[in-house]
Design an enzyme around this catalytic site. Structure first.
Site, PDB file in Angstrom:
ATOM      1  N   LYS A 123       2.351   4.474   1.329  1.00 52.80           N
ATOM      2  CA  LYS A 123       2.535   5.002   2.686  1.00 52.80           C
ATOM      3  C   LYS A 123       2.362   6.511   2.589  1.00 52.80           C
ATOM      4  CE  LYS A 123       5.563   4.729   6.729  1.00 52.80           C
ATOM      5  NZ  LYS A 123       5.326   6.035   7.301  1.00 52.80           N
TER       6      LYS A 123
ATOM      7  N   PHE B 198      -7.139   3.036   5.657  1.00 54.61           N
ATOM      8  CA  PHE B 198      -6.345   1.824   5.425  1.00 54.61           C
ATOM      9  C   PHE B 198      -6.692   0.649   6.330  1.00 54.61           C
ATOM     10  CE2 PHE B 198      -3.206   4.577   7.815  1.00 54.61           C
ATOM     11  CZ  PHE B 198      -3.177   3.839   8.989  1.00 54.61           C
TER      12      PHE B 198
ATOM     13  N   LYS C 125       7.271  -1.334   6.709  1.00 54.99           N
ATOM     14  CA  LYS C 125       7.352  -0.122   5.883  1.00 54.99           C
ATOM     15  C   LYS C 125       8.639  -0.152   5.082  1.00 54.99           C
ATOM     16  CE  LYS C 125       8.812   2.395   9.947  1.00 54.99           C
ATOM     17  NZ  LYS C 125       8.759   3.574  10.766  1.00 54.99           N
TER      18      LYS C 125
ATOM     19  N   GLU D  65       0.839  -1.208   0.000  1.00 54.57           N
ATOM     20  CA  GLU D  65       0.000   0.000   0.000  1.00 54.57           C
ATOM     21  C   GLU D  65       0.859   1.237   0.000  1.00 54.57           C
ATOM     22  OE1 GLU D  65      -2.664  -0.134   3.333  1.00 54.57           O
ATOM     23  OE2 GLU D  65      -3.634  -1.933   2.575  1.00 54.57           O
TER      24      GLU D  65
ATOM     25  N   ARG E  77      -2.325   9.613  16.425  1.00 52.37           N
ATOM     26  CA  ARG E  77      -1.505   8.423  16.652  1.00 52.37           C
ATOM     27  C   ARG E  77      -1.207   8.272  18.138  1.00 52.37           C
ATOM     28  NH1 ARG E  77       3.801   7.019  17.063  1.00 52.37           N
ATOM     29  NH2 ARG E  77       4.621   5.357  15.735  1.00 52.37           N
TER      30      ARG E  77
ATOM     31  N   ARG F  74       4.368  -3.329  17.481  1.00 51.78           N
ATOM     32  CA  ARG F  74       5.126  -3.160  16.248  1.00 51.78           C
ATOM     33  C   ARG F  74       5.522  -4.556  15.811  1.00 51.78           C
ATOM     34  NH1 ARG F  74       7.515   1.340  14.062  1.00 51.78           N
ATOM     35  NH2 ARG F  74       7.357   2.616  15.914  1.00 51.78           N
TER      36      ARG F  74
ATOM     37  N   ARG G  96      -1.881  10.293  11.001  1.00 53.75           N
ATOM     38  CA  ARG G  96      -2.704   9.101  11.188  1.00 53.75           C
ATOM     39  C   ARG G  96      -3.911   9.481  12.037  1.00 53.75           C
ATOM     40  NH1 ARG G  96      -0.254   3.328  12.882  1.00 53.75           N
ATOM     41  NH2 ARG G  96      -2.151   2.115  12.910  1.00 53.75           N
TER      42      ARG G  96
ATOM     43  N   GLU H 297      -4.976   7.801   6.920  1.00 56.89           N
ATOM     44  CA  GLU H 297      -4.022   8.910   6.956  1.00 56.89           C
ATOM     45  C   GLU H 297      -4.686  10.134   6.333  1.00 56.89           C
ATOM     46  OE1 GLU H 297      -1.115   7.997   8.387  1.00 56.89           O
ATOM     47  OE2 GLU H 297       0.310   9.555   7.852  1.00 56.89           O
TER      48      GLU H 297
HETATM   49  P1  ATP Z   1       7.099   6.818  10.405  1.00 56.74           P
HETATM   50  O1  ATP Z   1       7.985   7.875  10.982  1.00 56.74           O
HETATM   51  O2  ATP Z   1       7.798   5.962   9.418  1.00 56.74           O
HETATM   52  O3  ATP Z   1       5.768   7.301   9.955  1.00 56.74           O
HETATM   53  P2  ATP Z   1       5.863   5.819  12.715  1.00 56.74           P
HETATM   54  O4  ATP Z   1       6.653   5.413  13.886  1.00 56.74           O
HETATM   55  O5  ATP Z   1       5.052   7.064  12.811  1.00 56.74           O
HETATM   56  O6  ATP Z   1       6.852   5.828  11.539  1.00 56.74           O
HETATM   57  P3  ATP Z   1       5.223   3.309  11.708  1.00 56.74           P
HETATM   58  O7  ATP Z   1       4.412   2.268  12.312  1.00 56.74           O
HETATM   59  O8  ATP Z   1       6.659   3.083  11.766  1.00 56.74           O
HETATM   60  O9  ATP Z   1       4.846   4.688  12.347  1.00 56.74           O
HETATM   61  O10 ATP Z   1       4.776   3.491  10.199  1.00 56.74           O
HETATM   62  C1  ATP Z   1       3.447   3.374   9.915  1.00 56.74           C
HETATM   63  C2  ATP Z   1       2.819   4.733   9.791  1.00 56.74           C
HETATM   64  O11 ATP Z   1       2.631   5.028   8.422  1.00 56.74           O
HETATM   65  C3  ATP Z   1       1.436   4.720  10.371  1.00 56.74           C
HETATM   66  O12 ATP Z   1       1.472   5.157  11.702  1.00 56.74           O
HETATM   67  C4  ATP Z   1       0.629   5.643   9.500  1.00 56.74           C
HETATM   68  O13 ATP Z   1       0.602   6.930  10.077  1.00 56.74           O
HETATM   69  C5  ATP Z   1       1.411   5.749   8.220  1.00 56.74           C
HETATM   70  N1  ATP Z   1       0.717   5.182   7.043  1.00 56.74           N
HETATM   71  C6  ATP Z   1       0.553   5.801   5.861  1.00 56.74           C
HETATM   72  N2  ATP Z   1      -0.078   5.028   4.973  1.00 56.74           N
HETATM   73  C7  ATP Z   1      -0.349   3.851   5.584  1.00 56.74           C
HETATM   74  C8  ATP Z   1      -0.977   2.655   5.183  1.00 56.74           C
HETATM   75  N3  ATP Z   1      -1.454   2.480   3.943  1.00 56.74           N
HETATM   76  N4  ATP Z   1      -1.069   1.662   6.094  1.00 56.74           N
HETATM   77  C9  ATP Z   1      -0.571   1.818   7.340  1.00 56.74           C
HETATM   78  N5  ATP Z   1       0.042   2.934   7.781  1.00 56.74           N
HETATM   79  C10 ATP Z   1       0.166   3.951   6.919  1.00 56.74           C
END
Ligand code: ATP
Length: 593
Positions: free
Chosen positions: A252, A343, A427, A250, A272, A421, A257, A302
């Site tokens: 990103k 999502f 990712k 998907e 978040r 996690r 979020r 998102e």
């Molecule tokens: P990052 O700084 O990489 O965003 P993070 O610590 O905020 O990391 P992670 O779990 O590492 O969060 O990465 C997932 C994040 O990506 C989710 O919290 C969400 O906000 C974002 N995101 C964007 N598109 C999607 C998607 N299609 N599915 C899931 N998460 C997504």
């Protein structure tokens, strides 16, 4: 139950250096606490009154707390300020002043947990006219009945600075041992906590209804679920190997979020970090309220700033300007429109979807969400069975303004792991990024029709760099931002004489715009970076096979380069050089936004 019991526990916790001793103290306290007030006891130990997402915080101003202590002890506020200056902590100053008052000892044991909690809660909520006096009066009343030690902790609580440093996980341990049949049942408690983000509530359910009730624990609309998070890898083959050879890939999206809880027309939005951010995003609230085919549901997605006239996604930083806003919200909503890309779905009309595998959740999401153009839609997804397909999808994602992709397991065990996690979500972000420090001059070779406010005008222009060696213009970006209304008018006129019914013979483009032009008009363009692109033809095959280079987040600077011939536009060699020169390893960013 006496508040003194809580205070004694605080003292023991502060006196020890051993984690186990903290747990033991909490176990004893929780065992002694009647079930009906166990939630209040848990919150007080966390230094709060409610779960964070309710946003009810204590934090009385120092001045007011000083006035309350003075009134309770019937002394001058100046005397307290002297003690405060010396100790650096108002709680300790209160302790000493109360100790020096002989009467204080007699008061010990009069205060109950309920009385202290309820008064602090009232103080936290009261607002408007007369609220300052009402807060002082309330705090004075409980302090008047407090022992010196109680006064110390009440003072700290009132200021929102209890800071015992007891982790949520320690409280969960203590609850499992005290009331849950032992520490080995902790995962059950943790699961319940992850589904409601409210330790007080978990404690109350456990104390009043037992472990079986926790086993049956389900998500509830209105209580935020702790978000599932992704692991990170930078190799599509490795990602596929981890996921058993295939995965849902998907986009990103780079935004905010949001977890949206909708119940019969009323919608709450959580960040978040599970703060209630509903009031800052009435536009998303409206979209979600009208966008679900169910009475009650919880979806995650998102929120991303978007140019409604071109459909382009815009940089994440823009949405930050919408955060924390109370005033001029209407103006901001218009200036910085946001789209919502759903999502995941966690709950629909009585069914908890967190235990269902991801493909089932995605199907449900597709039938639940009423897509509203680009304002409300689903995260773009493909099923990838090969590293090439994933890599190709990644390039499209970057091209479309995303940060990369999230690969999601589609195996039967791909449940929604709240608060964890794990390797069911991985990712994949770019490792390198080529920042653009200079502007470029590009030639207009085509245009796409505008929508919304830009209806009847051009929405975006197809821009090309010049390949000197073969005398061809190769596309490098779709330019839709930075135009003022007068620019749109002017461009319409300026480009009219160059309109042609087909692609010009000197143009190399994979994209097919609504209108083609003879290469003639040159514009100055700024951008955030240069990236690999599966769509644009500039430097095709030069950096990577089957990929060209593109400018991300392009913006018209306002400068018409009518002093330049199209052949004097920035060349492909220059774009390539910029790409290599500015290539930087992307820093590991662990955002907690
Ligand atoms: P990052 O700084 O990489 O965003 P993070 O610590 O905020 O990391 P992670 O779990 O590492 O969060 O990465 C997932 C994040 O990506 C989710 O919290 C969400 O906000 C974002 N995101 C964007 N598109 C999607 C998607 N299609 N599915 C899931 N998460 C997504």
């Amino acid at each position: 139950m006496e508040y003194l019991k809580v205070v004694e526990a605080y003292q023991k916790i502060q006196a020890t250096t051993k984690r186990l001793a903290i747990t033991e103290t909490l176990v004893n306290l929780l065992k002694e606490t009647p079930p009906r007030i166990i939630d209040k006891t848990v919150y007080l130990t966390q230094g709060k009154l409610h779960p964070d997402y309710e946003g009810i915080e204590l934090g009385m101003a120092e001045k007011l707390v000083i006035r309350s202590i003075a009134a309770a002890l019937m002394i001058e506020p100046a005397k307290i300020e002297v003690g405060y200056k010396k100790e650096g902590d108002l709680g300790t100053a209160a302790l000493q002043l109360f100790q020096s008052q002989k009467i204080a000892k007699l008061s010990s044991g009069k205060l109950t947990i309920e009385r202290v909690y309820d008064e602090l809660d009232r103080i936290a909520r009261v607002s408007g006219k007369g609220s300052v006096d009402s807060k002082i009066k309330g705090l004075t009343e409980i302090l008047s009945q407090a022992s010196p030690e109680e006064a110390m902790y009440i003072t700290r609580m009132a200021m929102g600075r209890l800071r015992l440093g007891v982790a949520d996980m320690t409280i969960l341990d203590a609850l499992a041992i005290a009331l849950g049949g032992g520490k080995n049942n902790r995962p059950l408690l943790e699961r319940a906590y992850n589904l409601c983000s409210d330790l007080g509530y978990v404690a109350r359910v456990l104390a009043e209804r037992g472990l079986d009730a926790l086993k049956e624990f389900q998500v509830t609309v209105g209580r935020p679920i702790r978000p599932m998070l992704a692991e990170r890898l930078n190799d599509p083959q490795e990602i596929l190997d981890k996921m058993g050879g295939e995965a849902a890939a998907e986009y990103k999206y780079d935004g905010l979020r949001m977890q949206c809880h909708s119940s019969i027309g009323s919608v709450k939005l959580f960040s978040r970090r599970l703060e209630d951010i509903t009031s800052q995003f009435p536009d998303i609230q409206g979209l979600v309220r009208d966008g679900g085919r169910a009475k009650e549901f919880i979806v995650e997605g998102e929120a991303v700033p978007v140019n409604l006239e071109t459909g382009e996604l815009l940089p994440f930083q823009l949405i930050s300007q919408r955060r924390g806003r109370k005033y001029e919200l209407d103006r901001m909503i218009e200036e910085i429109p946001i789209s919502f890309f759903a999502f995941d779905v966690l709950y629909v009309d009585g069914v908890d979807y967190t235990q269902r595998p991801y493909p089932e959740r995605r199907d449900k999401l597709e039938s639940l969400i009423k897509i509203q153009g680009e304002r409300l839609t689903l995260a773009h997804q493909v099923i990838a069975k090969s590293a090439e397909k994933m890599e190709d999808f990644m390039e499209h994602a970057i091209e479309d303004g995303c940060e990369g992709i999230v690969a999601k397991s589609i195996k039967p065990d791909s449940v929604y792991k709240a608060g964890a996690r794990g390797w069911t979500w991985i990712k994949y972000k770019r490792e390198y990024k080529s920042e653009m420090q200079d502007t470029v001059d590009l030639t207009v070779v085509g245009a796409f029709a505008g929508r919304g406010r830009r209806g009847g005008k051009y929405g975006a222009l197809l821009m090309a760099a010049y390949d000197k060696k073969v005398d061809v213009f190769r596309t490098v970006t779709k330019l839709g931002s930075g135009f003022k209304d007068e620019d749109l008018e002017k461009l319409q006129k300026l480009l009219e004489p160059y309109k042609i019914p087909h692609k010009h013979a000197r143009v190399d483009s994979k994209l097919v715009p609504d209108v083609w032009f003879v290469p003639a008009v040159v514009l100055e363009v700024a951008g955030s970076e240069i990236t690999l692109s599966p769509i644009h033809t500039a430097a095709w095959d030069k950096v990577r096979k089957d990929a060209g280079l593109a400018i991300r987040f392009p913006r018209f600077t306002g400068k018409y380069r009518d002093d330049k011939e199209p052949e004097q536009s920035t060349t492909i060699e220059e774009i390539l050089e910029m790409y290599h020169k500015q290539l930087k390893k992307v820093k590991e960013q662990s955002s907690t936004a």
